[in-house]
Motif scaffolding. Structure first.
Motif, short mmCIF file in Angstrom:
data_model
loop_
_atom_site.label_atom_id
_atom_site.label_comp_id
_atom_site.label_asym_id
_atom_site.label_seq_id
_atom_site.Cartn_x
_atom_site.Cartn_y
_atom_site.Cartn_z
N VAL A 138 7.91 17.70 45.16
CA VAL A 138 8.30 16.45 44.50
C VAL A 138 7.90 16.50 43.02
O VAL A 138 7.01 17.24 42.63
CB VAL A 138 7.65 15.22 45.16
CG1 VAL A 138 8.15 15.04 46.57
CG2 VAL A 138 6.13 15.35 45.15
N ALA A 565 10.80 10.50 46.97
CA ALA A 565 11.97 10.91 46.19
C ALA A 565 13.21 10.95 47.07
O ALA A 565 13.18 11.51 48.17
CB ALA A 565 11.73 12.27 45.55
N GLU A 579 12.85 8.25 42.19
CA GLU A 579 11.47 8.54 42.57
C GLU A 579 10.56 7.34 42.30
O GLU A 579 10.09 7.14 41.18
CB GLU A 579 10.93 9.75 41.79
CG GLU A 579 11.36 11.07 42.33
CD GLU A 579 10.50 12.21 41.78
OE1 GLU A 579 10.55 13.30 42.37
OE2 GLU A 579 9.79 12.01 40.79
#
Length: 788
Positions: A138, A565, A579
């Motif tokens: 992420v 996300a 996100e």
């Protein structure tokens, strides 16, 4: 009207000449070469096919016994490369730039297929911006050296480039400090070739700790690199806000190639080639000398300051048949900034005008790296590195009788010797583990002297300490493909700081769930910690004639990162990502019974405060990215962030942080126009940036008038905010490909609309009041580069 008609005709004639010359010239092609390897084990792959798509006839080869390939006579322009190997996921590298001046060298990692299903055809993955680090899940993406030139406002500087990414805001035009999700720029960890280095910028820390004027080494040295903004992998310790993981590229091991660039920002010279023919060993070096001082001399940059800098970078790459691969690399720079005393008090407008300063900085890092494959599934990477900085800032202040008095003398001669090694083992195509250990010997020599509130009689020593200490990190992280659609990355980083015996244990975990072919959901958590600058721990306190170090036992600041996300691959060239995130900060140092916290730290050369771990913070926001990757000559990148950044110091009041800008919006777009077989290419790129203003504290007007200095009301810390900032940048390039060389003209304009930049508050002697000083700084950069 007549002049416009003449201009149009002249432009038409120039274009016709360009086209006619292209038509008359012979066909120009270039070579694409490189290697293909297993991305997990680093073992080269024999017999992988590499094809240049949409060429007629189709150009392609297979890799040899060393995993290498060479494709000659590739047409110029943007080309897409597809790589296939049995049992591995095929990939496509899109829009690779092919020019006549330089061979294209690609080192391509493939991932082994984890789950094979009968009757299912695996479609090639188009590699756009996925991080190079396979443990990153992420808030991470890669960037290329070509983007640092193409993106408007980048000024060939990676730090300025990433300011266009979601979750990143900037301060002003003058420096490249980046604010990640409301965190202070000092929370960024800078790494080169896997080694943690001091902030690698020219004039680092002049206005902002963690920022500078421009990155210390030229973008000519840069390979594809990663930028992480949250819940980053376990190998990254001592970082609170983000990680810049930059790689130096490897020189061409077959042909000698050179680059010369001259422009308003300076001179740039690069060379690369084989150390000896047939050895596969190569060298690469770059030297850069800034002419920025000339711009100040002719008032293009409106300042009395004299600015000079230069840098040298290199990398030697030496592969062996049995002893692994050696790399010897280094970066270094020398900076000088000077402002003489103004002895005419009639033109003094504020306190800064009565000061002089002399600032000199030398920074360097050098390393020896070794990678050894110990089996089909295991490799060991070891690096011995030394980094150091020599920093000397001296300021002198004149009193009302024009008598000069010392105001600041800050000397920081610090260094670090480190050795780090990690082992990576792949148990199966879906399961691998990497474990590493780094030992660091810290050497410091600090001597900081300053007045208190510019009173000459108060000049005293604040820090005077020399010695050494140790720090270490050990980490382990794993990548586990649980099923065809579910991936987990997990690990832990353990850090130890011997100066105050502090120990941190930071777990990290992230997972990615592929909901369908084009939709994915990711979640990540990371506990992160960071030490302060050594000068913070070395502050002196005189207690009845005994010198003590009251800050020595400060614990590291800790932050919990939570991020989710959603990634939607709308098409092969279009992507949307959302996100949301939360960061919870605690144990940040602050001053007792006050609003002061290091969460808001910007820069204090003469830091002398006694602190405790008494502050907490909270950053909450959502980042959005809508991106069209470069295809058929154009691209765009739209990013936006809405966030809240607040903190509570020892006074128990929740407040806005200095960096709570609340919102940022970036829009980049670009178009390439090609003429006649891509021998001439015109690129036009623009960027528009809207950022909320920085938070500031109210002014104590009466005290400021009485002392003719600026004093802030810290009982109402950061209750005010500066105006919203609007920036617009432009980049225009024109590349001309000729036989055996290419030339590129570039015009880059930073802040082309002339947005005024706030430089800070000063007491104005003319108006007898505190004013916010602003200046309009438009940075034009014109350059010509030839590659041959």
């Amino acid at each position: 009207m007549k002049s416009a008609f003449i201009f149009k005709n002249i432009l038409a004639i120039i274009l016709l000449l360009l086209i006619s010359r292209d038509a008359e010239s012979q066909s120009i092609t270039q070579t694409i070469k490189g290697s293909v390897y297993d991305i997990q084990t680093k073992k080269t792959l024999i017999g992988a096919t590499v094809v240049v798509l949409e060429t007629e006839p189709l150009l392609g080869v297979s890799t040899d016994f060393n995993g290498k390939f060479n494709i000659p006579r590739v047409p110029l322009g943007r080309q897409s490369i597809q790589i296939n190997y049995i049992g591995y996921e095929p990939v496509i590298l899109p829009e690779i730039l092919i020019t006549s001046g330089r061979e294209v060298v690609l080192n391509i990692g493939l991932r082994q297929i984890v789950y094979e299903m009968d009757g299912i055809v695996v479609s090639p993955e188009i590699i756009k911006n996925k991080p190079l680090n396979t443990m990153a899940t992420v808030s991470s993406r890669s960037f290329s050296v070509e983007e640092t030139r193409r993106y408007a406002g980048g000024l060939d500087d990676p730090a300025r480039l990433v300011s266009a990414y979601a979750g990143v805001t900037v301060g002003n035009v003058q420096n490249n400090a980046i604010i990640v999700r409301g965190n202070s720029p000092k929370g960024i960890s800078w790494r080169v070739e896997g080694v943690e280095v001091p902030t690698p910028h020219h004039m680092a820390g002049g206005n902002v700790a963690g920022g500078g004027l421009v990155t210390l080494f030229s973008s000519q040295m840069l390979a594809n690199s990663d930028f992480h903004t949250s819940a980053f992998p376990a190998e990254y310790g001592n970082a609170l806000a983000g990680v810049f993981d930059m790689n130096l590229r490897t020189g061409n091991s077959d042909s000698y190639e050179h680059t010369l660039q001259a422009g308003t920002m300076g001179l740039d010279i690069a060379s690369e080639g084989p150390i000896s023919q047939g050895s596969n060993a190569s060298y690469l070096f770059n030297y850069r000398y800034s002419t920025l001082g000339l711009l100040t001399d002719i008032n293009v940059i409106p300042t009395d300051q004299q600015i000079r800098y230069q840098d040298l970078s290199f990398k030697f790459h030496i592969p062996t048949s049995k002893a692994g691969t050696l790399s010897f690399w280094g970066i270094g720079g020398m900076d000088k900034m000077l402002q003489p005393l103004e002895t005419n008090p009639d033109i003094w407008e504020n306190d800064w005008d009565r000061n002089s300063f002399d600032w000199a900085v030398q920074m360097g890092a050098v390393g020896l790296s070794h990678r050894l494959l110990t089996g089909r599934r295991t490799y060991i990477n070891t690096t011995l590195a030394a980094t150091g900085i020599r920093n000397r800032m001296e300021t002198v202040r004149q009193d009302d009788d024009l008598m000069p008095h010392p105001d600041l003398l800050a000397i920081d001669n610090s260094g670090k010797l480190s050795i780090g090694s990690y082992i990576n083992h792949t148990f199966s195509p879906g399961f691998s583990i990497q474990t590493g250990l780094t030992l660091k010997r810290l050497q410091y020599n600090l001597d900081i002297n300053s007045t208190i509130e510019s009173v000459p009689e108060s000049y005293r020593n604040l820090v005077n300490n020399r010695g050494n200490s140790y720090a270490s990190e050990i980490y382990t992280q794993s990548r586990y493909q649980l099923s065809q659609n579910l991936l987990i990355n997990a690990g832990v980083n353990v850090g130890y700081f011997a100066l105050n015996n502090s120990l941190t244990i930071d777990p990290r975990i992230a997972l990615r769930l592929d909901l369908s072919q084009n939709h994915a959901l990711s979640m990540g958590y990371g506990k992160h910690s960071q030490m302060e600058e050594l000068k913070i721990y070395m502050v002196n306190s005189d207690e009845n004639g005994t010198i003590t170090l009251p800050n020595k036992n400060l614990k590291p600041t800790i932050a919990h990162h939570f991020v989710v996300a959603y990634d939607w691959q709308v098409s092969s060239n279009l992507r949307f990502k959302l996100e949301p995130y939360v960061q919870l900060i605690y144990d940040a140092p602050g001053i007792a019974d006050s609003s002061y916290s290091m969460i808001n730290y910007k820069q204090e050369w003469a830091f002398s405060n006694v602190m405790e771990n008494n502050s907490i913070g909270r950053n909450i926001g959502v980042d959005a990215t809508f991106e069209r990757f470069l295809n058929k000559g154009y691209y765009f990148l739209i990013t936006g962030s809405v966030f809240s950044s607040r903190y509570k110091a020892d006074d128990g009041v929740w407040r806005n942080t200095r960096y709570n800008k609340n919102y940022v919006l970036n829009t980049l777009a670009g178009r390439e126009f090609s003429f006649r077989s891509n021998r001439s290419v015109l690129g036009i790129n623009t960027r528009f940036n809207v950022v909320g203003g920085e938070r500031v504290s109210p002014i104590l007007e009466e005290k400021s008038r009485e002392r003719e200095l600026v004093f802030f009301d810290e009982t109402q810390a950061f209750e005010n905010r500066l105006a919203t900032i609007f920036y617009a940048d432009l980049s225009v390039t024109y590349r001309r490909n000729r036989q055996n060389y290419s030339g590129t003209w570039a015009l880059q304009v930073k802040n082309m609309l002339g947005q005024a930049t706030a430089e800070g508050y000063n007491y104005n002697y003319k108006t007898q009041s505190v004013t916010l000083d602003k200046s309009v700084i438009i940075v034009p950069s014109i350059s010509y580069k030839v590659e041959f």
